[in-house]
Motif scaffolding. Structure first.
Motif, mmCIF file in Angstrom:
data_model
loop_
_atom_site.group_PDB
_atom_site.id
_atom_site.type_symbol
_atom_site.label_atom_id
_atom_site.label_comp_id
_atom_site.label_asym_id
_atom_site.label_seq_id
_atom_site.Cartn_x
_atom_site.Cartn_y
_atom_site.Cartn_z
ATOM 1 N N ARG A 120 -10.565 0.488 -10.906
ATOM 2 C CA ARG A 120 -9.365 -0.145 -11.450
ATOM 3 C C ARG A 120 -8.411 -0.554 -10.333
ATOM 4 O O ARG A 120 -8.043 0.239 -9.482
ATOM 5 C CB ARG A 120 -8.672 0.819 -12.416
ATOM 6 N N LYS A 121 -8.002 -1.833 -10.363
ATOM 7 C CA LYS A 121 -7.005 -2.270 -9.393
ATOM 8 C C LYS A 121 -5.737 -1.444 -9.593
ATOM 9 O O LYS A 121 -5.381 -1.178 -10.731
ATOM 10 C CB LYS A 121 -6.690 -3.768 -9.582
ATOM 11 N N PRO A 122 -5.122 -0.968 -8.554
ATOM 12 C CA PRO A 122 -5.157 -1.434 -7.164
ATOM 13 C C PRO A 122 -6.258 -0.844 -6.291
ATOM 14 O O PRO A 122 -6.281 -1.123 -5.093
ATOM 15 C CB PRO A 122 -3.784 -1.043 -6.630
ATOM 16 N N ALA A 123 -7.166 -0.066 -6.842
ATOM 17 C CA ALA A 123 -8.302 0.399 -6.037
ATOM 18 C C ALA A 123 -9.156 -0.826 -5.645
ATOM 19 O O ALA A 123 -9.198 -1.818 -6.373
ATOM 20 C CB ALA A 123 -9.138 1.407 -6.821
ATOM 21 N N PRO A 124 -9.842 -0.753 -4.525
ATOM 22 C CA PRO A 124 -10.537 -1.924 -4.005
ATOM 23 C C PRO A 124 -11.962 -2.152 -4.515
ATOM 24 O O PRO A 124 -12.550 -3.197 -4.233
ATOM 25 C CB PRO A 124 -10.571 -1.655 -2.500
ATOM 26 N N ARG A 125 -12.537 -1.228 -5.256
ATOM 27 C CA ARG A 125 -13.979 -1.292 -5.520
ATOM 28 C C ARG A 125 -14.445 -2.585 -6.185
ATOM 29 O O ARG A 125 -15.475 -3.144 -5.804
ATOM 30 C CB ARG A 125 -14.446 -0.098 -6.342
ATOM 31 N N MET A 126 -13.734 -3.075 -7.187
ATOM 32 C CA MET A 126 -14.189 -4.309 -7.848
ATOM 33 C C MET A 126 -14.208 -5.479 -6.881
ATOM 34 O O MET A 126 -15.124 -6.303 -6.905
ATOM 35 C CB MET A 126 -13.321 -4.643 -9.061
ATOM 36 N N ALA A 171 -0.524 -4.902 -8.301
ATOM 37 C CA ALA A 171 -1.823 -4.230 -8.191
ATOM 38 C C ALA A 171 -2.895 -5.175 -7.652
ATOM 39 O O ALA A 171 -3.817 -4.736 -6.959
ATOM 40 C CB ALA A 171 -2.250 -3.662 -9.539
ATOM 41 N N ASP A 172 -2.769 -6.458 -7.937
ATOM 42 C CA ASP A 172 -3.741 -7.438 -7.442
ATOM 43 C C ASP A 172 -3.673 -7.564 -5.921
ATOM 44 O O ASP A 172 -4.697 -7.501 -5.236
ATOM 45 C CB ASP A 172 -3.504 -8.811 -8.088
ATOM 46 N N VAL A 173 -2.473 -7.719 -5.387
ATOM 47 C CA VAL A 173 -2.359 -7.872 -3.929
ATOM 48 C C VAL A 173 -2.606 -6.547 -3.217
ATOM 49 O O VAL A 173 -3.113 -6.530 -2.099
ATOM 50 C CB VAL A 173 -1.019 -8.522 -3.507
ATOM 51 N N GLN A 174 -2.297 -5.443 -3.880
ATOM 52 C CA GLN A 174 -2.612 -4.132 -3.302
ATOM 53 C C GLN A 174 -4.124 -3.931 -3.226
ATOM 54 O O GLN A 174 -4.640 -3.423 -2.227
ATOM 55 C CB GLN A 174 -1.974 -3.014 -4.127
ATOM 56 N N ALA A 175 -4.837 -4.319 -4.268
ATOM 57 C CA ALA A 175 -6.301 -4.207 -4.262
ATOM 58 C C ALA A 175 -6.893 -5.095 -3.178
ATOM 59 O O ALA A 175 -7.831 -4.694 -2.479
ATOM 60 C CB ALA A 175 -6.868 -4.577 -5.628
ATOM 61 N N ALA A 176 -6.360 -6.301 -3.044
ATOM 62 C CA ALA A 176 -6.852 -7.213 -2.006
ATOM 63 C C ALA A 176 -6.688 -6.578 -0.627
ATOM 64 O O ALA A 176 -7.629 -6.555 0.177
ATOM 65 C CB ALA A 176 -6.112 -8.550 -2.074
ATOM 66 N N ALA A 177 -5.517 -6.045 -0.352
ATOM 67 C CA ALA A 177 -5.266 -5.422 0.954
ATOM 68 C C ALA A 177 -6.182 -4.225 1.173
ATOM 69 O O ALA A 177 -6.760 -4.064 2.259
ATOM 70 C CB ALA A 177 -3.798 -4.995 1.058
ATOM 71 N N ALA A 178 -6.365 -3.401 0.146
ATOM 72 C CA ALA A 178 -7.220 -2.217 0.276
ATOM 73 C C ALA A 178 -8.674 -2.601 0.518
ATOM 74 O O ALA A 178 -9.408 -1.876 1.198
ATOM 75 C CB ALA A 178 -7.107 -1.351 -0.976
ATOM 76 N N ALA A 179 -9.089 -3.746 -0.011
ATOM 77 C CA ALA A 179 -10.471 -4.211 0.171
ATOM 78 C C ALA A 179 -10.671 -4.977 1.467
ATOM 79 O O ALA A 179 -11.801 -5.281 1.834
ATOM 80 C CB ALA A 179 -10.877 -5.094 -1.015
ATOM 81 N N GLY A 180 -9.583 -5.317 2.149
ATOM 82 C CA GLY A 180 -9.690 -6.106 3.376
ATOM 83 C C GLY A 180 -9.645 -7.604 3.130
ATOM 84 O O GLY A 180 -9.991 -8.400 3.998
ATOM 85 N N CYS A 181 -9.204 -7.994 1.935
ATOM 86 C CA CYS A 181 -9.072 -9.409 1.571
ATOM 87 C C CYS A 181 -7.625 -9.863 1.782
ATOM 88 O O CYS A 181 -6.737 -9.037 1.942
ATOM 89 C CB CYS A 181 -9.404 -9.611 0.091
ATOM 90 N N ALA A 184 4.929 -8.614 -1.559
ATOM 91 C CA ALA A 184 3.728 -9.403 -1.273
ATOM 92 C C ALA A 184 3.856 -10.169 0.039
ATOM 93 O O ALA A 184 4.882 -10.788 0.310
ATOM 94 C CB ALA A 184 3.457 -10.377 -2.415
ATOM 95 N N ALA A 185 2.803 -10.136 0.829
ATOM 96 C CA ALA A 185 2.789 -10.875 2.097
ATOM 97 C C ALA A 185 2.668 -12.372 1.876
ATOM 98 O O ALA A 185 3.203 -13.172 2.645
ATOM 99 C CB ALA A 185 1.636 -10.381 2.971
ATOM 100 N N HIS A 186 1.945 -12.766 0.826
ATOM 101 C CA HIS A 186 1.746 -14.189 0.516
ATOM 102 C C HIS A 186 2.106 -14.416 -0.946
ATOM 103 O O HIS A 186 1.543 -13.771 -1.834
ATOM 104 C CB HIS A 186 0.293 -14.608 0.743
ATOM 105 N N VAL A 187 3.036 -15.343 -1.180
ATOM 106 C CA VAL A 187 3.462 -15.689 -2.527
ATOM 107 C C VAL A 187 3.392 -17.197 -2.667
ATOM 108 O O VAL A 187 3.789 -17.935 -1.762
ATOM 109 C CB VAL A 187 4.909 -15.197 -2.809
ATOM 110 N N ALA A 188 2.857 -17.654 -3.800
ATOM 111 C CA ALA A 188 2.792 -19.086 -4.082
ATOM 112 C C ALA A 188 3.489 -19.337 -5.414
ATOM 113 O O ALA A 188 3.433 -18.504 -6.322
ATOM 114 C CB ALA A 188 1.342 -19.547 -4.148
ATOM 115 N N VAL A 189 4.117 -20.484 -5.535
ATOM 116 C CA VAL A 189 4.880 -20.780 -6.747
ATOM 117 C C VAL A 189 3.984 -21.047 -7.951
ATOM 118 O O VAL A 189 4.392 -20.851 -9.086
ATOM 119 C CB VAL A 189 5.863 -21.959 -6.549
ATOM 120 N N ASP A 190 2.770 -21.521 -7.697
ATOM 121 C CA ASP A 190 1.833 -21.776 -8.783
ATOM 122 C C ASP A 190 0.415 -21.739 -8.230
ATOM 123 O O ASP A 190 0.205 -21.535 -7.023
ATOM 124 C CB ASP A 190 2.138 -23.105 -9.483
ATOM 125 N N LEU A 191 -0.541 -21.944 -9.109
ATOM 126 C CA LEU A 191 -1.938 -21.847 -8.707
ATOM 127 C C LEU A 191 -2.323 -22.921 -7.698
ATOM 128 O O LEU A 191 -3.061 -22.650 -6.741
ATOM 129 C CB LEU A 191 -2.842 -21.919 -9.944
#
Length: 158
Positions: A80-86, A109-119, A137-144
């Motif tokens: 489960r995010k923020p864990a990196p396994r997925m 939790a999404d950006v935490q999981a990314a950081a924990a996974a090395g992404c 968050a280190a990187h933020v975007a206004v939209d997709l």
């Protein structure tokens, strides 16, 4: 939409299809990594989640990998995010190193999981995103679309 078990309620985020088409045209694999605690809570069945995911693919095209965690937060599972396994598992399935992977999400939790996974994690805030998550968050975007621009500007990451 939280705990959605109805494929008819699926509506893509603005710019999702064009962004995915842009990424796919470059030959970059794409996937979905999602906590689905509604299964563990008994709110949704796995079949409902799979039907919703099938509808997502009908609207947005096929994804190269789906990683779903059915557990509740209190289960403290390793996926489960923020864990990196997925994310690590998705990278393995895709044959892509985590350091060359960008994960776009809408909560901390999404950006935490990314950081924990090395992404690299990119946060695209929505109505559910907390200001503290945006600030952290280190990187933020206004939209997709802006998030995809950021992905493609990340020195050739995929």
């Amino acid at each position: 939409m939280p705990y959605n078990g109805d494929p008819d309620l699926v509506a893509p985020m603005p710019g999702a299809l064009s962004g995915l088409e842009r990424i796919r045209a470059l030959g970059i694999p794409v996937g979905v990594v999602s906590n689905q605690s509604g299964i563990g809570r008994g709110i949704l069945t796995r079949a409902q989640v799979e039907a919703v995911n099938a509808r997502v693919e009908q609207l947005l095209g096929p994804f190269d990998v789906w990683e779903i965690c059915p557990h509740r937060a209190e289960d403290r599972c390793p996926c489960r995010k923020p864990a990196p396994r997925m994310l690590v598992d998705a990278c393995s399935t895709l044959g892509v190193a985590p350091r060359r992977t960008v994960f776009i999400g809408d909560i901390g939790a999404d950006v935490q999981a990314a950081a924990a996974a090395g992404c690299t994690g990119i946060l695209v805030p929505t109505a559910v995103t907390l200001q503290t998550e945006v600030d952290a968050a280190a990187h933020v975007a206004v939209d997709l679309a802006a998030a995809i621009d950021l992905c493609l500007d990340e020195g050739g990451r995929s």
